[in-house]
Design a protein around this motif. Structure first.
Motif, PDB file in Angstrom:
ATOM      1  N   ASN A  29      44.452  43.998  37.828  1.00 32.30           N
ATOM      2  CA  ASN A  29      43.836  44.834  38.861  1.00 32.30           C
ATOM      3  C   ASN A  29      44.383  46.253  38.803  1.00 32.30           C
ATOM      4  OD1 ASN A  29      42.352  42.665  39.805  1.00 32.30           O
ATOM      5  ND2 ASN A  29      43.671  42.281  41.562  1.00 32.30           N
ATOM      6  N   LYS A  39      35.983  44.730  39.890  1.00 25.68           N
ATOM      7  CA  LYS A  39      36.199  44.057  41.169  1.00 25.68           C
ATOM      8  C   LYS A  39      37.594  43.440  41.186  1.00 25.68           C
ATOM      9  CE  LYS A  39      31.929  44.833  42.240  1.00 25.68           C
ATOM     10  NZ  LYS A  39      31.648  46.094  42.843  1.00 25.68           N
ATOM     11  N   PRO A  83      37.297  43.708  49.686  1.00 27.00           N
ATOM     12  CA  PRO A  83      37.881  45.051  49.743  1.00 27.00           C
ATOM     13  C   PRO A  83      38.268  45.465  51.165  1.00 27.00           C
ATOM     14  CG  PRO A  83      35.550  45.163  49.164  1.00 27.00           C
ATOM     15  CD  PRO A  83      35.914  43.722  49.250  1.00 27.00           C
ATOM     16  N   ASN A  84      39.373  46.214  51.263  1.00 29.71           N
ATOM     17  CA  ASN A  84      39.857  46.729  52.549  1.00 29.71           C
ATOM     18  C   ASN A  84      39.320  48.121  52.847  1.00 29.71           C
ATOM     19  OD1 ASN A  84      41.439  44.437  52.892  1.00 29.71           O
ATOM     20  ND2 ASN A  84      43.188  45.359  51.862  1.00 29.71           N
ATOM     21  N   ASP A  87      33.423  51.417  49.662  1.00 33.58           N
ATOM     22  CA  ASP A  87      33.141  51.722  48.263  1.00 33.58           C
ATOM     23  C   ASP A  87      33.260  53.220  48.013  1.00 33.58           C
ATOM     24  OD1 ASP A  87      32.315  51.784  45.660  1.00 33.58           O
ATOM     25  OD2 ASP A  87      30.325  50.962  46.029  1.00 33.58           O
ATOM     26  N   THR A  93      36.703  48.013  43.466  1.00 37.40           N
ATOM     27  CA  THR A  93      37.247  47.553  44.746  1.00 37.40           C
ATOM     28  C   THR A  93      38.768  47.459  44.746  1.00 37.40           C
ATOM     29  OG1 THR A  93      37.061  45.218  44.117  1.00 37.40           O
ATOM     30  CG2 THR A  93      35.165  46.222  45.255  1.00 37.40           C
ATOM     31  N   ASP A  95      42.380  48.518  45.506  1.00 39.23           N
ATOM     32  CA  ASP A  95      43.190  49.378  46.363  1.00 39.23           C
ATOM     33  C   ASP A  95      44.598  49.342  45.769  1.00 39.23           C
ATOM     34  OD1 ASP A  95      44.582  50.748  48.303  1.00 39.23           O
ATOM     35  OD2 ASP A  95      44.136  49.345  49.923  1.00 39.23           O
TER      36      ASP A  95
END
Length: 133
Positions: A29, A39, A83-84, A87, A93, A95
């Motif tokens: 990520n 994602k 997601p927090n 977009d 997505t 963070d």
């Protein structure tokens, strides 16, 4: 009398495997934080731990002995993260702050499992040598 390592080490040996798999996903990520459309994913730790305990994982077949062995998490363990943040326009997505926090938390838990295993191994060595604890 034979020593059962599964009984001696308990759940910690399996927790290391699950934590290692999660670290790979979280690192992926972070590496893809700027990749459009990527994602964010995470590992369902309970499912990963259950899978590690049952040893029903699988690996990719190697066509050459010089290839790295790659373990793949079974479907259902790796899931997309909700997601927090809204977009940003590129569909990504990830963070970065959340991923870093999760990675550090996972690393601390990995270290704790290593410490527990180290203590268990030290105790077994003392018992084998006949030393008092």
């Amino acid at each position: 009398m034979a020593i059962s390592f599964d009984k001696a080490f308990g759940i910690h040996q399996h927790a290391l495997t699950a934590r290692s798999n999660r670290a790979e996903v979280l690192a992926s990520n972070l590496a893809n934080a700027d990749t459009p459309g990527y994602k964010a994913k995470d590992v369902d730790f309970q499912a990963a731990l259950s899978q590690a305990q049952n040893s029903q994982g699988f690996s990719l077949a190697r066509t050459n002995q010089q290839h790295f062995a790659v373990d793949i998490a079974p479907p259902g363990m790796v899931q997309f993260r909700v997601p927090n943040q809204p977009d940003t326009g590129d569909g990504n997505t990830v963070d970065v702050q959340t991923e870093r926090n999760n990675y550090m938390e996972n690393a601390l838990q990995y270290q704790a499992s290593l410490e527990f295993l180290n203590d268990k191994i030290s105790g077994l060595l003392k018992a084998i040598k006949g030393e008092s604890m």
